[in-house]
Motif scaffolding. Structure first.
Motif, PDB file in Angstrom:
ATOM      1  N   LEU A  64      70.110  16.586  72.131  1.00 14.57           N
ATOM      2  CA  LEU A  64      70.003  16.838  70.822  1.00 14.57           C
ATOM      3  C   LEU A  64      68.598  16.509  70.178  1.00 14.57           C
ATOM      4  N   PRO A  65      68.503  14.891  70.493  1.00 10.05           N
ATOM      5  CA  PRO A  65      67.411  14.215  69.833  1.00 10.05           C
ATOM      6  C   PRO A  65      66.057  14.670  70.153  1.00 10.05           C
ATOM      7  N   ASN A  66      66.081  15.134  71.711  1.00  9.47           N
ATOM      8  CA  ASN A  66      64.570  15.597  72.305  1.00  9.47           C
ATOM      9  C   ASN A  66      64.462  17.106  71.839  1.00  9.47           C
ATOM     10  N   VAL A  67      65.557  17.714  71.636  1.00  8.49           N
ATOM     11  CA  VAL A  67      65.485  19.239  71.427  1.00  8.49           C
ATOM     12  C   VAL A  67      64.948  19.292  69.625  1.00  8.49           C
ATOM     13  N   GLN A  68      65.598  18.268  68.917  1.00  7.31           N
ATOM     14  CA  GLN A  68      64.906  18.092  67.472  1.00  7.31           C
ATOM     15  C   GLN A  68      63.434  17.727  67.445  1.00  7.31           C
ATOM     16  N   LYS A  69      63.153  16.868  67.957  1.00  4.21           N
ATOM     17  CA  LYS A  69      61.718  16.254  68.273  1.00  4.21           C
ATOM     18  C   LYS A  69      60.854  17.565  68.706  1.00  4.21           C
ATOM     19  N   GLU A  70      61.159  18.231  69.602  1.00  2.26           N
ATOM     20  CA  GLU A  70      60.242  19.307  70.037  1.00  2.26           C
ATOM     21  C   GLU A  70      60.303  20.639  69.119  1.00  2.26           C
ATOM     22  N   ILE A  71      61.431  20.703  68.417  1.00  4.34           N
ATOM     23  CA  ILE A  71      61.229  21.786  67.449  1.00  4.34           C
ATOM     24  C   ILE A  71      60.204  21.205  66.079  1.00  4.34           C
ATOM     25  N   ILE A  72      60.409  20.133  65.805  1.00  3.52           N
ATOM     26  CA  ILE A  72      59.469  19.646  64.745  1.00  3.52           C
ATOM     27  C   ILE A  72      57.906  19.579  65.199  1.00  3.52           C
ATOM     28  N   ARG A  73      57.531  19.171  66.202  1.00  6.81           N
ATOM     29  CA  ARG A  73      56.373  19.266  66.698  1.00  6.81           C
ATOM     30  C   ARG A  73      55.818  20.580  66.654  1.00  6.81           C
ATOM     31  N   LYS A  74      56.715  21.652  67.383  1.00  2.95           N
ATOM     32  CA  LYS A  74      56.054  22.833  67.478  1.00  2.95           C
ATOM     33  C   LYS A  74      56.035  23.586  65.970  1.00  2.95           C
ATOM     34  N   ALA A  75      56.716  23.354  65.030  1.00  2.00           N
ATOM     35  CA  ALA A  75      56.776  23.779  63.850  1.00  2.00           C
ATOM     36  C   ALA A  75      55.322  23.111  63.109  1.00  2.00           C
ATOM     37  N   ASN A  76      55.213  21.827  63.382  1.00  2.00           N
ATOM     38  CA  ASN A  76      54.055  21.103  62.714  1.00  2.00           C
ATOM     39  C   ASN A  76      52.847  21.752  63.387  1.00  2.00           C
ATOM     40  N   ASP A  77      52.741  21.916  64.509  1.00  2.00           N
ATOM     41  CA  ASP A  77      51.517  22.897  65.156  1.00  2.00           C
ATOM     42  C   ASP A  77      51.130  24.031  64.671  1.00  2.00           C
ATOM     43  N   ASN A  78      52.383  24.521  64.172  1.00  2.00           N
ATOM     44  CA  ASN A  78      52.072  25.989  63.733  1.00  2.00           C
ATOM     45  C   ASN A  78      51.770  26.174  62.349  1.00  2.00           C
ATOM     46  N   THR A  79      51.823  25.104  61.540  1.00  2.00           N
ATOM     47  CA  THR A  79      51.837  25.124  60.047  1.00  2.00           C
ATOM     48  C   THR A  79      53.117  25.716  59.232  1.00  2.00           C
ATOM     49  N   LYS A  80      54.094  25.373  59.898  1.00  2.00           N
ATOM     50  CA  LYS A  80      55.262  25.941  59.419  1.00  2.00           C
ATOM     51  C   LYS A  80      56.261  24.880  59.055  1.00  2.00           C
ATOM     52  N   GLU A  81      56.759  24.844  57.751  1.00  2.00           N
ATOM     53  CA  GLU A  81      57.728  24.037  57.242  1.00  2.00           C
ATOM     54  C   GLU A  81      58.866  23.679  58.035  1.00  2.00           C
ATOM     55  N   VAL A  82      59.184  22.528  58.347  1.00  2.00           N
ATOM     56  CA  VAL A  82      60.612  22.240  59.077  1.00  2.00           C
ATOM     57  C   VAL A  82      61.556  21.294  58.372  1.00  2.00           C
TER      58      VAL A  82
END
Length: 382
Positions: A163-181
């Motif tokens: 779960l911690p790595n999944v969480q970090k991955e989703i945050i990074r992808k949202a940041n990269d795509n200019t979407k609020e997370v």
């Protein structure tokens, strides 16, 4: 100090008596959830939030958590309750939060309903709340306006050690795509019953901010907890301290190799300028809010003041990390923009006499239909 990361409070019985305190405080948005109130109670809460934000001159956004219909097993989601989408439209909320249902087809129906109700400006937050949602994260991010990581339900299907790595991955992808997370679930769980958090919870909140979330959301801590006010004060204090450590909170966001708009390119340039100059804040004139989001994407070390034409546009930026809003309904000429930017910064408490500010704007004579593109950068002293 202005807090950059946003805080969302879930409303319930234990917030009804302190709702004015919640809106007065630094809460950026509130969540209305059918789990914590009947339709009548939620109508009243939405009405009171709207009255209080007008009275207190706040741009507190309202998020409505739409319900869903389960299969007979009461586990597998099969469809979204469309009546709840109609309710959100009728009550003119700012965002709706949707569970993920197998694929995006069900969620696309939600956008169709919004358009039919002439409410396409309501922001769509898609929850990552199951393994199927995680498996489809790229598609979800491309479709949604914002992402919510629901660790409680997601943690049922994803091994806890992952779960911690999944969480970090989703945050990074949202940041990269200019979407609020948005990150939620058990942020300060012990404060449902106790006036102080555990050390582990403090670390959890701090690490979420360091990882780059735009917002954190309290659920039971405010809706049914014994210490809703203290929980909000605690999370505000934790975030402000973490953000005061600039080296910890700056986030490297991946640039796209594709050609970008002028506004996007200027947004990147602001990050490099303020890294080289002693600038106190960025003022960006933005009709839609997109330039402000681009600037926030690159996590500048100073707050961003987005000057927008309406309160509705201001509330659309309520979940975006690092952005404070100012309402200017008039279309200004360039000299007025440059002159007024200093006044707006001072009035918002982001700058004082003698400070430097960076301004981005669009030259009105180059715009179309009174929507000038951002194509100008200026640094000046207040």
């Amino acid at each position: 100090m202005v807090r950059k990361s946003k805080v969302i409070a879930t409303l319930g019985l234990n917030t009804d008596s302190i709702l004015e305190d919640i809106i007065t405080s630094s809460v950026d948005a509130v969540l209305i959830d059918t789990y914590y109130g009947s339709e009548e109670e939620n109508v009243e809460r939405i009405k009171r939030v709207k009255e209080l934000r007008e009275k207190l001159n706040k741009n507190t956004a309202i998020i409505y958590d739409i319900d869903h219909i389960y299969a007979q097993s009461k586990y597998k989601l099969i469809k979204i309750d469309e009546n709840n989408v109609d309710f959100a439209c009728a009550n003119d909320v700012d965002f709706i939060a949707c569970p993920f249902v197998s694929n995006l087809d069900e969620i696309k129906k939600v956008k169709d309903i919004l358009e039919k109700n002439n409410k396409k400006d309501i922001g769509l937050i898609v929850k990552v709340d199951c393994k199927e949602a995680y498996d489809n994260i790229d598609e979800i991010i491309s479709f949604a306006d914002s992402i919510m990581i629901n660790r409680d339900e997601l943690g049922v299907e994803v091994p806890y050690q992952d779960l911690p790595n999944v969480q970090k991955e989703i945050i990074r992808k949202a940041n990269d795509n200019t979407k609020e997370v948005i990150l939620t679930t058990q942020m300060l769980h012990s404060m449902i019953y106790n006036p102080r958090p555990t050390r582990a919870e403090v670390s959890d909140v701090a690490n979420a901010i360091i990882d780059g979330v735009d917002a954190v959301m309290l659920i039971e801590e405010t809706a049914i907890g014994n210490y809703p006010k203290e929980a909000l004060e605690t999370i505000d204090r934790i975030i402000k301290y973490v953000e005061s450590q600039n080296s910890l909170t700056e986030n490297d966001v991946k640039n796209s190799d594709q050609k970008m708009s002028i506004a996007h390119a200027i947004s990147i340039s602001t990050k490099h300028i303020i890294d080289s100059l002693d600038v106190n804040n960025i003022v960006t004139y933005t009709k839609s809010g997109s330039t402000a989001k681009f600037i926030a994407k690159y996590r500048p070390k100073v707050p961003v003041l987005a000057v927008v034409p309406t309160k509705e546009k201001a509330r659309k930026l309520a979940l975006t990390r690092g952005i404070t809003t100012f309402i200017e309904p008039k279309t200004l000429m360039m000299d007025e923009m440059l002159e007024n930017a200093a006044l707006y910064s001072k009035e918002s408490g982001l700058a004082k006499e003698g400070d430097y500010i960076l301004i981005t704007a669009g030259q009105p004579d180059l715009g179309k239909e009174n929507t000038p593109p951002t194509d100008f950068v200026n640094v000046r002293r207040v």
